[in-house]
Design a protein around this motif. Structure first.
Motif, PDB file in Angstrom:
ATOM      1  N   SER A  10      -2.526  -2.064 -10.978  1.00  0.00           N
ATOM      2  CA  SER A  10      -2.173  -0.662 -10.733  1.00  0.00           C
ATOM      3  C   SER A  10      -1.088  -0.192 -11.688  1.00  0.00           C
ATOM      4  O   SER A  10      -1.134   0.929 -12.211  1.00  0.00           O
ATOM      5  CB  SER A  10      -1.697  -0.486  -9.279  1.00  0.00           C
TER       6      SER A  10
ATOM      7  N   SER B 105      -1.592   2.630 -14.624  1.00  0.00           N
ATOM      8  CA  SER B 105      -0.769   3.845 -14.646  1.00  0.00           C
ATOM      9  C   SER B 105      -0.084   4.028 -15.996  1.00  0.00           C
ATOM     10  O   SER B 105       0.019   5.145 -16.504  1.00  0.00           O
ATOM     11  CB  SER B 105       0.286   3.789 -13.536  1.00  0.00           C
TER      12      SER B 105
ATOM     13  N   GLU C  82       2.648   8.404 -10.087  1.00  0.00           N
ATOM     14  CA  GLU C  82       2.043   7.513  -9.100  1.00  0.00           C
ATOM     15  C   GLU C  82       3.024   6.510  -8.498  1.00  0.00           C
ATOM     16  O   GLU C  82       2.674   5.807  -7.549  1.00  0.00           O
ATOM     17  CB  GLU C  82       0.870   6.766  -9.742  1.00  0.00           C
TER      18      GLU C  82
ATOM     19  N   THR D 111       4.473  -1.710  -2.214  1.00  0.00           N
ATOM     20  CA  THR D 111       3.198  -1.067  -1.860  1.00  0.00           C
ATOM     21  C   THR D 111       3.358   0.180  -1.000  1.00  0.00           C
ATOM     22  O   THR D 111       2.507   1.080  -1.040  1.00  0.00           O
ATOM     23  CB  THR D 111       2.294  -2.074  -1.129  1.00  0.00           C
ATOM     24  N   GLN D 112       4.438   0.260  -0.224  1.00  0.00           N
ATOM     25  CA  GLN D 112       4.580   1.393   0.691  1.00  0.00           C
ATOM     26  C   GLN D 112       5.607   2.419   0.222  1.00  0.00           C
ATOM     27  O   GLN D 112       5.398   3.624   0.377  1.00  0.00           O
ATOM     28  CB  GLN D 112       4.963   0.884   2.090  1.00  0.00           C
TER      29      GLN D 112
ATOM     30  N   LYS E 211       2.587   5.177  -4.509  1.00  0.00           N
ATOM     31  CA  LYS E 211       2.112   6.270  -3.667  1.00  0.00           C
ATOM     32  C   LYS E 211       0.730   5.979  -3.082  1.00  0.00           C
ATOM     33  O   LYS E 211       0.374   6.525  -2.038  1.00  0.00           O
ATOM     34  CB  LYS E 211       2.076   7.566  -4.478  1.00  0.00           C
ATOM     35  N   ASN E 212      -0.033   5.124  -3.749  1.00  0.00           N
ATOM     36  CA  ASN E 212      -1.383   4.812  -3.272  1.00  0.00           C
ATOM     37  C   ASN E 212      -1.557   3.313  -3.044  1.00  0.00           C
ATOM     38  O   ASN E 212      -2.636   2.763  -3.261  1.00  0.00           O
ATOM     39  CB  ASN E 212      -2.424   5.291  -4.294  1.00  0.00           C
TER      40      ASN E 212
ATOM     41  N   GLN F 294      -0.677   1.651  -0.039  1.00  0.00           N
ATOM     42  CA  GLN F 294      -0.596   1.238   1.364  1.00  0.00           C
ATOM     43  C   GLN F 294      -1.733   0.307   1.772  1.00  0.00           C
ATOM     44  O   GLN F 294      -1.573  -0.554   2.640  1.00  0.00           O
ATOM     45  CB  GLN F 294      -0.605   2.468   2.285  1.00  0.00           C
TER      46      GLN F 294
END
Length: 449
Positions: free
Chosen positions: A25, A29, A38, A85-86, A90-91, A93
């Motif tokens: 991720s 990004s 993000e 992750t949280q 932002k994505n 979770q």
């Protein structure tokens, strides 16, 4: 950080998946230039604090890795994952939910990798990066120092050839032509006032107030008045000369090349941090041998020749100005043992018919002991070089034969150099053999002053 998480979880399939998905991720990004959109970067201090605690536990000795500490490490890893992750992503979770559905992460930690000395050093470095806070007091107040640091840091992002080890780099020489310019400011030069009533020393003190303050601090001197400065001119004169267009300034700058090669050669051969930690007699002897070798290799790879055309005439001159120039050049050779001075020697030689004629030689000398120079080479010339062409080019031409190596850098008398820029010389020389030019290899490289 991702590498560290991978290290302590590599044997756990699900833990590795979490770290891998976070890494993917992050890289995605960055590639799409959407990192700021993000990821909530304002949450990084919270993550940094957790990592600091985690690193402290990981760096404990092997005997201390009991069940309690492993449980604390597992909890910190879980907290770290949740923050990433949280709170930060932002994505992100769904990453932990997918992996926690059937398995508990970090239930069985494998810390074998941390036992490796190389990995422990990486952990120490990471902790230093996280815990060392920048402060305004560590920012140089001197504007020139800031400019140099900024320029050097920015230049490291340039595309440049990879530097080889010092023993494998191209050897090179630097050649500087000199005629009768200032070598070192004398006491009289520094205190002599111009038509406006301003002396060189007064001007330099006003232009470089913080550097002047540092100079006085180094020599541990508090001047009472202008006259009292004359008692410490042996230390003040070099300070002023390094800030004027003098040969002393140029020689010091060019000799940074040799100093840089010495440092880099030592780094090629030894782990300085490891040697410092050991602090044993053997380690110091080993370090001493490597330093001696570094000095020898630096001498092989770098040569500095200053073509002082009239050095021989200044040596025998009765003029006080010329004699002072000769002594100052001699002091430079003694200060820098690897410095070489080339000059044109004019000798009255007898002819076959009983008369005498002037014979010219190119002579190379070096400093010996504390107050002498020693002739190394003497080459007979067909005539007076300066009668053939212009002064400066011929001053260089007669001395080129004394240079060594595969590359030659021509430096004017009024130029300077910085140690941090000298570190890049290995990279610069690699341009001559770079494959990107195909068969048309460059023969001349231009560098900014």
């Amino acid at each position: 950080m991702v590498m560290l998480l991978t290290t302590v979880t590599i044997d756990l399939l699900h833990g590795y998946r979490v770290v891998d998905r976070i890494r993917e991720s992050l890289e995605d990004s960055i590639e799409r230039q959407s990192l700021v959109r993000e990821f909530r970067l304002d949450e990084l201090p919270q993550l940094s604090a957790k990592f600091d605690k985690l690193l402290t536990l990981l760096l404990k000795t092997e005997e201390e890795h009991d069940t309690t500490i492993k449980t604390q490490i597992a909890n910190l890893l879980q907290d770290t994952m949740e923050i990433i992750t949280q709170d930060i992503m932002k994505n992100g979770q769904g990453i932990l939910k997918d992996e926690n559905r059937d398995n508990q992460l970090f239930a069985n930690l494998n810390l074998d990798s941390i036992k490796d000395e190389a990995w422990r050093e990486k952990c120490v470095r990471l902790q230093l990066l996280l815990t060392t806070k920048e402060s305004a007091i560590y920012v140089p107040t001197n504007l020139e120092a800031r400019r140099r640091i900024t320029f050097f840091a920015n230049s490291l992002f340039m595309k440049m050839p990879r530097a080889p080890q010092v023993r494998s780099m191209m050897s090179f020489s630097v050649l500087t032509p000199y005629f009768k310019e200032e070598v070192l400011f004398s006491t009289e030069d520094l205190h002599k006032k111009n038509e406006d009533g301003i002396s060189i020393l007064f001007y330099l003190r006003k232009i470089y107030p913080d550097e002047w303050k540092n100079c006085l601090e180094r020599i541990k001197f508090v001047p009472k008045d202008e006259e009292s400065l004359k008692s410490r001119m042996d230390e003040i004169s070099p300070w002023a000369s390094y800030r004027g267009q003098t040969l002393t300034r140029t020689v010091r700058g060019m000799m940074y090349y040799r100093r840089a090669l010495e440092i880099q050669c030592i780094q090629d051969k030894i782990d300085i941090a490891k040697l410092d930690r050991q602090r044993t007699t053997t380690s110091y002897q080993e370090g001493g041998n490597i330093v001696d070798m570094a000095l020898a290799i630096a001498d092989i790879k770098f040569t500095y020749v200053v073509s002082c055309q009239v050095y021989g005439m200044q040596k025998v001159s009765k003029n006080l100005k010329d004699k002072a120039c000769y002594l100052n050049i001699l002091n430079l050779m003694i200060m820098y043992p690897s410095l070489r001075i080339a000059y044109i020697d004019e000798v009255e030689a007898p002819t076959k018919n009983g008369t005498t004629e002037k014979t010219y030689y190119s002579v190379l000398v070096k400093g010996v002991g504390e107050k002498y120079d020693e002739e190394i080479y003497r080459i007979k010339l067909p005539g007076k070089p300066t009668d053939i062409g212009e002064g400066k080019p011929e001053n260089q031409n007669h001395a080129i034969i004394f240079t060594r190596g595969e590359a030659l850098q021509a430096i004017d008398m009024n130029q300077d150099n910085y140690l941090e820029e000298a570190f890049k010389m290995r990279n610069v020389l690699e341009e001559f053999g770079s494959d990107k030019y195909g068969k048309s290899k460059p023969t001349i490289l231009g560098l900014r002053e």
